[in-house]
Design an enzyme around this catalytic site. Structure first.
Site, mmCIF file in Angstrom:
data_model
loop_
_atom_site.group_PDB
_atom_site.id
_atom_site.type_symbol
_atom_site.label_atom_id
_atom_site.label_comp_id
_atom_site.label_asym_id
_atom_site.label_seq_id
_atom_site.Cartn_x
_atom_site.Cartn_y
_atom_site.Cartn_z
ATOM 1 N N GLU A 98 21.998 10.162 10.062
ATOM 2 C CA GLU A 98 22.515 11.333 9.357
ATOM 3 C C GLU A 98 21.876 12.611 9.911
ATOM 4 O O GLU A 98 22.500 13.661 9.991
ATOM 5 C CB GLU A 98 22.230 11.172 7.861
ATOM 6 N N ASP B 125 32.267 8.468 1.628
ATOM 7 C CA ASP B 125 30.971 7.883 2.003
ATOM 8 C C ASP B 125 29.894 8.852 1.516
ATOM 9 O O ASP B 125 30.194 9.961 1.071
ATOM 10 C CB ASP B 125 30.896 7.730 3.543
ATOM 11 N N SER B 126 28.633 8.433 1.660
ATOM 12 C CA SER B 126 27.541 9.349 1.316
ATOM 13 C C SER B 126 27.462 10.513 2.302
ATOM 14 O O SER B 126 26.936 11.569 1.955
ATOM 15 C CB SER B 126 26.217 8.582 1.340
ATOM 16 N N CYS C 34 31.961 2.995 2.698
ATOM 17 C CA CYS C 34 30.512 2.902 2.549
ATOM 18 C C CYS C 34 30.204 1.521 1.970
ATOM 19 O O CYS C 34 30.772 1.145 0.941
ATOM 20 C CB CYS C 34 30.053 4.007 1.595
ATOM 21 N N CYS D 239 26.792 -1.281 7.427
ATOM 22 C CA CYS D 239 26.614 0.109 7.003
ATOM 23 C C CYS D 239 27.495 0.919 7.937
ATOM 24 O O CYS D 239 27.434 0.740 9.162
ATOM 25 C CB CYS D 239 25.159 0.545 7.135
ATOM 26 N N HIS E 84 27.342 3.848 8.872
ATOM 27 C CA HIS E 84 26.645 4.746 9.793
ATOM 28 C C HIS E 84 26.338 4.048 11.133
ATOM 29 O O HIS E 84 26.192 4.710 12.159
ATOM 30 C CB HIS E 84 25.303 5.208 9.204
HETATM 31 N N1 DGL Z 1 27.233 4.559 5.099
HETATM 32 C C1 DGL Z 1 26.690 3.913 3.972
HETATM 33 C C2 DGL Z 1 26.822 2.439 3.944
HETATM 34 O O1 DGL Z 1 27.754 1.937 4.559
HETATM 35 C C3 DGL Z 1 25.563 4.506 3.226
HETATM 36 C C4 DGL Z 1 24.299 4.839 3.907
HETATM 37 C C5 DGL Z 1 23.401 5.546 2.930
HETATM 38 O O2 DGL Z 1 23.804 6.607 2.439
HETATM 39 O O3 DGL Z 1 22.307 5.006 2.656
HETATM 40 O O4 DGL Z 1 26.074 1.751 3.303
#
Ligand code: DGL
Length: 271
Positions: free
Chosen positions: A157, A13-14, A76, A189, A191
């Site tokens: 984050e 993931d990021s 992600c 997402c 996150h």
């Molecule tokens: N966790 C990520 C997603 O599912 C990326 C969030 C990001 O880095 O903008 O899209």
């Protein structure tokens, strides 16, 4: 057992979002070795171009392949929408790729036929239209109402949740007219499961809020079972790599994996 069974599962993931998926994988598949890559040097992915995310994803896949991963989970949504097809072609003969979108789409098609479903995600995910296209292709008369919520991933984050400011930002987004009349909400997402209790509170616990982490872990287990790739060691190893060390990543990794966290910095290039 397949001779590759003891090789690790690669997850990326990021940043910390994919830890929600990695954690669900550990719960469901506790005997699996795992290597997690958080591309903290390049987050957020949600605001990046498709080409940039493709370049990062290919590089991360190379690193995970070099470490012998038997399967790679793109934990992600932004990378799944921008780079899944490309990655699949790229690693075709070396490993299998699982994204976070298809298992959720299958779940929604099975359980929410004929309903109005909301979706929140990054700009990259929402603009790609990939959920809308795949749900449409499923022909279940589901009307998808998508809203980009770009402040949420950077906010999470930074460890900014469960406080007054995060509640106000969440309320501002969820009260958007685009989401009115929905009967369930997809968290598109990885996150966002970290703010699921705040989202539940906003809806007074009366909305089905769909988190992909357990759904993706089940799709992974199905694949490993089918291919005879399930591992059975008792003390699996879990390694966490980040392209840039951040205190919030270390804290989130400890929150999910406690003292098991072995965290190393691994640059994406020049390594
Ligand atoms: N966790 C990520 C997603 O599912 C990326 C969030 C990001 O880095 O903008 O899209």
């Amino acid at each position: 057992m397949n001779s590759r069974a003891s090789q690790p599962i690669g997850v990326f993931d990021s940043g910390i979002g994919g830890l929600t998926v990695a954690h669900a994988i550990r719960e469901l598949l506790p005997n699996e070795n795992m290597i997690y890559f958080g591309d903290t040097a390049h987050l957020p992915y949600g605001d990046k171009s498709e080409a940039a995310i493709q370049a990062y994803s290919i590089r991360i896949a190379d690193i995970l392949l070099k470490k012998g991963c038997k399967v790679i989970v793109i934990a992600c949504n932004s990378a799944s929408s921008a780079a899944y097809e490309l990655l699949r072609e790229y690693v075709r003969k070396d490993t299998h790729i699982i994204n976070v979108i298809d298992p959720m789409v299958d779940y929604v098609l099975e359980h929410f036929a004929g309903q109005d479903i909301g979706l929140i995600g990054t700009k990259r995910t929402v603009q790609s239209g990939v959920y809308a296209r795949k749900i449409e292709e499923g022909n279940k008369n589901i009307r998808l109402h998508s809203l980009a919520t770009p402040l949420l991933a950077p906010m999470i984050e930074e460890g900014f949740f469960n406080n007054q400011i995060s509640q106000e930002i969440i309320a501002q987004y969820l009260s958007d007219a685009k989401l009115s009349g929905i009967e369930a909400l997809i968290l598109a997402c990885t996150h966002y499961p970290l703010i699921i209790s705040e989202i539940d509170t906003y809806y007074h616990g009366e909305m089905s809020v769909l988190d992909s982490s357990a759904i993706v872990a089940r799709a992974l287990r199905e694949y490993l079972t089918r291919e005879n790739l399930l591992n059975d060691v008792r003390r699996p190893e879990r390694l966490f790599l980040v392209s840039d060390y951040t205190e919030s990543f270390a804290a989130a990794a400890r929150m999910f994996f406690h003292d098991e966290v072995q965290l190393e910095r691994h640059a994406l290039w020049n390594s």
